[in-house]
Structures are given as structure tokens and as C-alpha cells.
Design an enzyme around this catalytic site. Structure first.
Site, PDB file in Angstrom:
ATOM      1  N   HIS A   1       0.825  -1.216   0.000  1.00 18.87           N
ATOM      2  CA  HIS A   1       0.000   0.000   0.000  1.00 18.87           C
ATOM      3  C   HIS A   1       0.855   1.260   0.000  1.00 18.87           C
ATOM      4  CE1 HIS A   1      -3.818  -1.883   0.250  1.00 18.87           C
ATOM      5  NE2 HIS A   1      -3.740  -2.286   1.496  1.00 18.87           N
TER       6      HIS A   1
ATOM      7  N   ARG B   1     -10.450   0.248 -15.618  1.00 20.73           N
ATOM      8  CA  ARG B   1     -10.902  -0.785 -14.683  1.00 20.73           C
ATOM      9  C   ARG B   1     -12.188  -0.307 -14.013  1.00 20.73           C
ATOM     10  NH1 ARG B   1      -5.473   0.228 -13.403  1.00 20.73           N
ATOM     11  NH2 ARG B   1      -4.012  -1.406 -14.063  1.00 20.73           N
TER      12      ARG B   1
ATOM     13  N   ARG C   1     -13.001  -2.190 -19.440  1.00 20.77           N
ATOM     14  CA  ARG C   1     -13.048  -3.616 -19.115  1.00 20.77           C
ATOM     15  C   ARG C   1     -14.253  -3.879 -18.226  1.00 20.77           C
ATOM     16  NH1 ARG C   1      -8.145  -5.902 -15.696  1.00 20.77           N
ATOM     17  NH2 ARG C   1      -9.285  -4.885 -14.007  1.00 20.77           N
TER      18      ARG C   1
ATOM     19  N   GLU D   1      -5.439 -13.189 -21.845  1.00 24.74           N
ATOM     20  CA  GLU D   1      -4.641 -13.430 -20.641  1.00 24.74           C
ATOM     21  C   GLU D   1      -4.566 -14.911 -20.292  1.00 24.74           C
ATOM     22  OE1 GLU D   1      -6.547 -11.059 -17.574  1.00 24.74           O
ATOM     23  OE2 GLU D   1      -8.470 -11.304 -18.580  1.00 24.74           O
TER      24      GLU D   1
ATOM     25  N   ASP E   1      -1.300 -11.614 -16.159  1.00 28.08           N
ATOM     26  CA  ASP E   1      -1.851 -12.960 -15.976  1.00 28.08           C
ATOM     27  C   ASP E   1      -1.350 -13.932 -17.039  1.00 28.08           C
ATOM     28  OD1 ASP E   1      -3.237 -12.578 -13.635  1.00 28.08           O
ATOM     29  OD2 ASP E   1      -5.077 -11.937 -14.616  1.00 28.08           O
TER      30      ASP E   1
ATOM     31  N   CYS F   1      -2.133  -4.122 -22.126  1.00 27.07           N
ATOM     32  CA  CYS F   1      -2.391  -3.282 -20.957  1.00 27.07           C
ATOM     33  C   CYS F   1      -1.731  -3.812 -19.687  1.00 27.07           C
ATOM     34  CB  CYS F   1      -3.893  -3.110 -20.736  1.00 27.07           C
ATOM     35  SG  CYS F   1      -4.787  -4.654 -20.530  1.00 27.07           S
TER      36      CYS F   1
END
Length: 572
Positions: free
Chosen positions: A191, A298, A334, A433, A457, A504
Site C-alpha cells: 500500500h 478498470r 473492461r 490473458e 496474468d 495493458c
């Protein structure tokens, strides 16, 4: 004499200032102390929960102003923890049934949760453990009447040094005074690292021992470009790093001249540089860095940090805002990419041993059309406000794409019958992916309008290597010839059908990968907005013909190391 401490570069830049040690408060207590006034102790615990909520709400609102809604959502998750009966009830029960003091009950129960989450081979759940630790520490401070460090009170130029910075610590940093930070623990995906990049302050994490090696007031240099911390630098080192800092800022200023420039190779081939965004709050950075479009919008932020589904109207406004702001430039949205790795109480998603291979993304959306259809309706309604492309994530078979497209066309007809205007110029594509999708790219290319390769991925699925696992991280190889061959196969299949291919994943903005991708014929490079200008400068200095020759040689290599050596020899 100066001292060099090595760490992980988490955020670019060079900071020079005196050290401000974020001293951990004394939160010790007598674990074995029993209470007689059980109701009073429960009330004490409940009061600490409420006080923590007030603090976190203030921190959350400050984070939204400084960092945007996307980053502030971390604190929405923290607030949900404080309202979670599965956590709160066992603590209250422990006080009532075992006469445990509130501090003991809190730490015993939260430690159990943290241990469970940290043992999972799932990065999202490990982040949940960090959230619970952060929240637990705040509640404990109120139980004990101990004040936590407050970075927002810093009013002089400093570099913060600490064991770790919690999300709430980082959200309170004032950029005017905090020049950078360095911590013992953490990685590039923690984070604090993510927030440091949002704040654009240099940061180094994972030094292991910096709090033992730095004293309050020491002069330190944080080199966020190389992961170095220099403690009490010599005069020569100070001058050298001041020069390095000036060069860094001069380079950033020089890059700004490319904001409105074309992305075109020395032999006249154009490429498109787009940005990845997580919320509409990311738009200023997109525009400031001269993105030629949005290659990945996203949509998960609309569903996170809340206890009910977003309405169609809420979604429509979020999509419309971005399409209007991009003023006719392409925006690739997406559809929902979520699964059992994310805890959304209102979805009741099943727990799975491996949620990244399970019920998620397009699989979930096709099965639960009460989630999917409102999103598609909102997107279709927003389509008249700009150039909209829609892509479906984690598509493994052509039938999944066909079913998703059929649902979209059905909702398009419904909306037209309801009197809504819908654009007739919406392109439909898929994320590539899954290796099976790449293997059948020629089949998909006949039916989709475009591909967007999700390398994060694709790499881990192809090489069967969890990119979050330290033990197999050596197998997470973006430049492995197997990955390059899959990328080549997808691009060639799309071009054969007159379609285009974007990328991406993190690879799209990687300076070693860019020459290879250019040579393979990639049409759109979508990356973090802050990487765009560097990528533009790099591409504008390359020859497409030479990079094609490089790429053709790279796919014939045997190892990633051979590929990297080849790139280094071509691009000097």
C-alpha cells in the site's frame, strides 16, 4: 563517514532532507489482566471502535482529496472492517465469556484473522491482513489511551523513516514537507509503495534495518531511482545527489515537451500510447502526460468498499465522465473483473482454493446477469459521449465471447426501444490473458474487433508461476521466448483479419519490452500515465525496421537471459 543502505526502489526521484523517525507508540498491556466490570469493558471497546471510525473517516476524506477515490477506497475497506460482525462479535464475546480485557480480546481475535489471511496464497487476502493490522492498531491505541504518530503534523522538510508506513500513515503525508520515505519492510506492491507513486515522492522499502541505522535528525538521501539510502552523506556525495536530483527534475521537464507530440519511430511508423486508469480521478494524470487514449478503464472501483451493488445510473455517470473528458479519443472499458479473491458481502461469492482460476470475471458475469446487464446498459447509454470500446476479461472460449456479445446486443435493442440513443460505433474485444485464448487467436480474430493482451496474468498462467510468490518469482519472466511467441501469434492473427492489438499489462510500459513489442507489431501500448512520456521518447528514437529484426531474433532465443542480452545489444 556516510553509510549506504540498500532497499527496493518503490517510487522514482531523489530526496535529500533530515530524517524524521516515525516512532512506534508503546502499545503494551497486561495480557492476563481479567476484568470484573464486563459491561463497562465492552462499552470501552465499543467506544474505541467509534473513535476509530471518526479518525478513519477524516483520513479517508483527506486521502480522496490528495490521492483520488481509487486510493481512498482502502479506508472504505478499513471502515467496513470496523463494522464486520464476524470480527467484532468474537471480541465482545471474549470479553463477556472470559472476562478478558478489551486489549487482549482485540489482539487475540485480530491475530487469528491476520494469521489465516497471511497463510493464504492470495495477494488480495494478504492485503486484507495488512488492513486488519492497521485497524487493530488504531482501535488498540484508543483502548489504551495512547496517541498514534500523526504524519500530518510534520511542518518541516523531512524524509520519514519507519518500520513500515500503514495506509493511514501514508494518506496523511503532506507533500509540501515530506520529501520521501524509507522503511524496513514492504515491496513495490505494498500500500505504502503504491501511494508514494500517487503522491510522486521518492520512496525505498524493504531495507530491513534502516530504523536501527538512522537517528532522528540525520541527513539522509533517498535515491528512489536505484533503491539506495545514503545516511549522513559526505560533501561530495551531497553535491553529486543534488546534481542528480536537478537532472531528474530537468528530465521530467524535458519530457513534458513531448506531451502533445506524436508517437512515431524514426522511420515513420506510428504507435498509440494509452493510459490505464482505475477511476475518473485518474484523468488529470492521463491528460497531463499526453495519453492518446485509455487502453484500460478498470471498473472494479464501482463495486468495492460498499455494501450493495452500484446502480445503473451510478455506473453511467462514471463512464460518461471519462468518455467526455477524453474528447473523442478511444476509451477501452473492461467489464467487471472480480471473483472470490475479493470480499464483496452483497455478491456472496464462494470461497475457492484458487480464485484466480475459478469463478470470476466473464465467468461470473455470464452466470450472474443481474450484475452484468446493468453494467452493459450503463456502458451502452454512455457510448454517445465519446469513442467507447468494451472488452471482456478472462475469456477462455469463443462461446463465452459469443454469449457476452449476444447479451450486449439484447440490451442495446432494449435501450433503443426505451428511447435511448446508442452509438453504432462501439468496438467489442477481449483480454488475452489465458494461453488457450492466445493459441486460438486466429479463431477469435474473425469475431472480435480487437485484442488487449493482459501480460500480468498471461505470464503467470503460461509459466505456471504465481508472480506474488517469492519462491517461484524467478519463473515470472516477461521476456521468456514463450511469451514473445504468444504475443506475436496474437498480433499476427489480428492483423490478418484487419483488426488491432493492444497491451495493458506492466510489460507495455517496460523499457526493455518496448523495442520487442514495437518489432512484433503491437498497435497500442497502454500503461501507467506516468510512464507515457518516457515511452514516447523511447519509441521516437527507435527504428521499426530494426526492431522487427530484433523481435524476429528474440522469438528464436532459448531463454529470457538471451533475449535481454539481445535487446541490450540492439538498443544502446
Amino acid at each position: 563517514m556516510s553509510k549506504l543502505i540498500k532497499g527496493i526502489a518503490a517510487s522514482d526521484g531523489v530526496a535529500i532532507a533530515k530524517a524524521y523517525l516515525l516512532v512506534e507508540p508503546d502499545l503494551t498491556f497486561d495480557k492476563n489482566e481479567k476484568v470484573t466490570d464486563v459491561e463497562g469493558e465492552v462499552a470501552k471497546f465499543n467506544s474505541a471502535i467509534e473513535a476509530s471510525k471518526v479518525e478513519l473517516t477524516k483520513i479517508r476524506n483527506n486521502a480522496e482529496v490528495q490521492l483520488g477515490a481509487d486510493k481512498a477506497a482502502i479506508f472504505d475497506a478499513h471502515l467496513l472492517v470496523l463494522d464486520d460482525p464476524e470480527l467484532i462479535q468474537p471480541i465482545q464475546d471474549k470479553i463477556k465469556n472470559e472476562n478478558a480485557n478489551a486489549a487482549t480480546a482485540l489482539t487475540d481475535v485480530t491475530t487469528q484473522f491476520v494469521t489465516i489471511f497471511e497463510s493464504m496464497d492470495n495477494e488480495y487476502m494478504k492485503e486484507r491482513a495488512a488492513d486488519i493490522r492497521d485497524v487493530s492498531k488504531r482501535v488498540l491505541s484508543h483502548i489504551l489511551g495512547v496517541e498514534l504518530p500523526n504524519p500530518s503534523m510534520i511542518d518541516e522538510s523531512v524524509v520519514i523513516v519507519g518500520n513500515d508506513l500503514t495506509p493511514s500513515d501514508t494518506a496523511q503525508l503532506n507533500k509540501e514537507f515530506v520529501q520521501g520515505f524509507a522503511t524496513n519492510i514492504g515491496g513495490r506492491t505494498s500500500h505504502s509503495a503504491i501511494m508514494s507513486r500517487s503522491l510522486e515522492i521518492p520512496a525505498i522499502v524493504g531495507t530491513k534495518s534502516i530504523t536501527q541505522e538512522v537517528k532522528q535528525g540525520d541527513i539522509i538521501i533517498v535515491d528512489g531511482l536505484n533503491g539506495d539510502v545514503i545516511v549522513n552523506p559526505t560533501e561530495d556525495e551531497l553535491i553529486a545527489y543534488q546534481d542528480k536530483r536537478e537532472c531528474y527534475f530537468a528530465d521530467k521537464k524535458e519530457l513534458q515537451k513531448l506531451r502533445d507530440a506524436d508517437t512515431v519511430t524514426v522511420d515513420g511508423v506510428h504507435a498509440e500510447l494509452a493510459a490505464n486508469i482505475g477511476t475518473p480521478n485518474d484523468l488529470p494524470g492521463v491528460i497531463e502526460n499526453g495519453a492518446q487514449g485509455i487502453g484500460l478503464y478498470r471498473t472494479e472501483f464501482l463495486y468495492m468498499g460498499r455494501d450493495q451493488m452500484p446502480t445503473e445510473e451510478e455506473q453511467f455517470e462514471a463512464y460518461k465522465e471519462v468518455l467526455e473528458a477524453m474528447d473523442g479519443k478511444r476509451v477501452v472499458v473492461r467489464t467487471l473483473d472480480i471473483g472470490g479473491d475479493k470480499e464483496l458481502s452483497y455478491l456472496n461469492l464462494p470461497e475457492e482454493m484458487n480464485p484466480f482460476l475459478g469463478y470470476r470475471a466473464i465467468r461470473l458475469c455470464l452466470a450472474q446477469q443481474d450484475i452484468f446487464r446493468p453494467q452493459l446498459r450503463a456502458l451502452l447509454r454512455a457510448s454517445v459521449y465519446g469513442k467507447l470500446n468494451i472488452m471482456f476479461p478472462m475469456v477462455a472460449t469463443i462461446n463465452e465471447f459469443r454469449e457476452a456479445k449476444a447479451i450486449l446486443l439484447e440490451e442495446k435493442e432494449n435501450l433503443k426501444n426505451e428511447g435511448h440513443d446508442i452509438s453504432d460505433d462501439i468496438e467489442l474485444g477481449i483480454m488475452v490473458e489465458i494461453p488457450a485464448t492466445a493459441a486460438l487467436a486466429d479463431v477469435f480474430a474473425k469475431e472480435v474487433d480487437f485484442f488487449s493482451i493482459g501480460t500480468n496474468d498471461l505470464i503467470q498462467y503460461t509459466l505456471a508461476a504465481d508472480r506474488m510468490s517469492e519462491r517461484v518469482s524467478y519463473l515470472y519472466q516477461p521476456y521468456n521466448p514463450s511469451i514473445l511467441r504468444l504475443v506475436k501469434q496474437v498480433i499476427e492473427a489480428s492483423h490478418k483479419e484487419g483488426k488491432w492489438t493492444g497491451m495493458c499489462g506492466e510489460m507495455a510500459g517496460d523499457e526493455t519490452a518496448i523495442p520487442l513489442l514495437l518489432g512484433l507489431g503491437l498497435d497500442e501500448f497502454s500503461m501507467s500515465a506516468t510512464s507515457i512520456l518516457k515511452a514516447r521518447r523511447q519509441i521516437n528514437g527507435l527504428s521499426k525496421n530494426e526492431m522487427t529484426e530484433l523481435a524476429n531474433r528474440a522469438v528464436d532465443c532459448a531463454t529470457q537471459e538471451e533475449v535481454i542480452e539481445l535487446v541490450n545489444n540492439y538498443v544502446k
